[in-house]
Design an enzyme around this catalytic site. Sequence first.
Site, mmCIF file in Angstrom:
data_model
loop_
_atom_site.group_PDB
_atom_site.id
_atom_site.type_symbol
_atom_site.label_atom_id
_atom_site.label_comp_id
_atom_site.label_asym_id
_atom_site.label_seq_id
_atom_site.Cartn_x
_atom_site.Cartn_y
_atom_site.Cartn_z
ATOM 1 C CD GLU A 65 27.633 38.966 -27.418
ATOM 2 O OE1 GLU A 65 26.975 39.151 -28.461
ATOM 3 O OE2 GLU A 65 27.176 38.344 -26.448
ATOM 4 C CG HIS B 268 29.379 28.546 -23.671
ATOM 5 N ND1 HIS B 268 28.517 28.243 -24.685
ATOM 6 C CD2 HIS B 268 28.675 29.293 -22.797
ATOM 7 C CE1 HIS B 268 27.336 28.782 -24.434
ATOM 8 N NE2 HIS B 268 27.408 29.426 -23.288
#
Lengths: 326, 358
Positions: free
Chosen positions: A60, A129
């Site tokens: 990321e 999440h």
Amino acid sequence: MAQMTMIQAITHALDLELARDEKVLVFGEDVGNNGGVFRATEGLQKKYGEERVFDTPLAESGIIGLANGLAIQGFRPVPEIQFFGFVFEAFDQIASQIARLRYRSGGRYYAPVTIRSPFGGGVRTPELHSDSLEGLFLQTPGVKVVIPSTPYDAKGLLLSAIRDNDPVIFLEHMRLYRSFRQEVPEEEYTIPLGQANVVREGKDVTIVTYGAMVGVSQKAADAWAKDKGLEAEVIDLRTISPIDIDTITESVKKTGRAIVVQEAQRSAGVGAEVIAQINEHAIYHLEAPVLRVTPPDTVYPFGMIEDEWLPTQHSVVAALNKVMSL
Amino acid sequence: MSKTVSEHTVPYVQVLDENGNVTDNELLPNLTDDQLRELMKRMVFTRILDQRAIKLTRQGRLGFYAPVSGQEASMIGSEFATEKEDFVVPGYRDLPQSLYHGYPLYKLFLYSRGHQEGGRVPEDVNVIMPQIIIGAQIVQTAGIALGFKLKGEKHVTITYTGDGGTSQGDFYEGMNFAGAYQAPAVFFVQNNQYAISVPREKQTAAETLAQKAIAAGIPGVQVDGMDILGVYAATKQAVDRARAGEGPTMIEAVTFRYGPHTMSGDDPTRYRTKETEATWEKRDPLVRFRSYLQAKGLWTDEEEQQFIEEAKDTINDALKQADAVEKMTIEGLIDAMFEEPTATLKRQRAEITGEGAN
Ligand SMILES: Cc1ncc(C[n+]2csc(CCOP(=O)(O)OP(=O)(O)O)c2C)c(N)n1
């Protein structure tokens, strides 16, 4: 006009922008051939090729750093963070790099980057999440944060975000992706960033909210009206940074009472900011303290007790009753 | 002027070929017949557990689950090379290693269901809850391993990630730290060819994943991950080195997952072909090791059938045990935040339970 789910509206918006501006690039983990784990980028690689829509390695910080570099080169990157909990891996690149690019370069460079990411609870994902981390970015100068609550808004806001010359974090609530359809025009239209939407009119209390809590608040307001004959006005912020205080103030002047509903933990978040701004701009119109409906200050819980942790229609009604009694 | 300042190689380890014949007698591990049979039993159990877990997930009786079939040799063979006191630091797919290192099966089911109790490992078991954030376990491993070293305990820490995981900065940071401190760590990469949909070739331009160890100054080894004896041999060597104070090793096991990435809607037909799947199925770790054991007279089909029945019973018992655990509560969640709830949390707790004022 077509009936679209939110995810279809998002794919459609990306498609329009890729077609309109060849500087727009879409990339992230699994966004190419797979079309994204939620299929938000479905078919786009086929249509625009691997140079414009591509899979990245699993990193990321790398993804956002790449976006920063591409922005310096004049591109308009639309990177995806697969689930917003993984944004911590990229936090440095967003908060200390992308958000400061314009400032650090005296305006020579800027970052027209739109970071898309699914987030939001109630869908039983594994740890990290679902977390609502938008508050962290509210405290990050130099980024805008957009959270649509309908397919129509998702398209109009996403087009604005991609065309904006500054970094925008565009958060897509997973529970809204396929929960309902709505008429979405095929043609281009934009919804300005930083403009809230009054989604239900009322004269007794103002509910300020965003994301999946908009629907919950609307239902609560409807139920409350039936039960108590009182009308709550519901404001969908649509952009949580910046916050549209004018729309809120106008409503509070009319109702004299307000509650804020958010999915994120209570302390120091969007709700806190809204209340602070109401105090600054409309305190003399208030007849009661502004209340918050939020989960407690714990980590987002493991799947088993999500439903009990998240605010519900019932908890919104309870807050409405309480604010009326104060 | 140019000269070579450093040269490196990545060894490849294989002990059994696809037909179960020994390809490298020197590497053949020194295991007793019972141990060999135990390895096979564990692989059979893992395959059955996987099939059952997939069904249970579809029925909504489990929550999050990442299939493991195809990776049994990598998982079982590597964990078998550790000792009970060693630490196993798993990723989300590494439930079998955790199980055989002492993580109770019913707790793994609770973990899958999103119950807090699923993360509470018994005191005498050196395992932590599977990691969701890819790469986070790699840096932590450097710390756990260094901890053993600082305490003067001759134990080893082994951690697991996938091919995709090797792209994270954390992966390099963890190996580099462990190398710098000569911490007793083993970094075990299960290269199952795909990170969700992204194939290994698109993940990195590096020829092997094992060579990523070289930049950190530690040995990197590639092993046939469908060959349990090869995996065991490579891991045992790495564990022995670490225990002897010779520092960390990284192992790349070349393997394959037959199922989808997880049970949450992944569709492998989007990114791999039937031919690819068939190629890998020919290398199946169970078939290969079964042939080897049968040739040695150590395994029969009847026995296997019996083990399968036993496995099913064990799984059913664990499910019952998981079902019997009391549901989590919001109060319990609040209480888990700090040793003592803060004043704010106490107030929020009271609001929820309805005790006391706002
Ligand atoms: C930091 C972070 N980014 C993204 C994800 C989402 N994600 C979960 S698994 C996965 C692919 C992992 O592939 P690999 O490391 O090869 O392991 P495998 O699943 O194949 O065993 C991705 C992208 C995550 N869990 N954590």
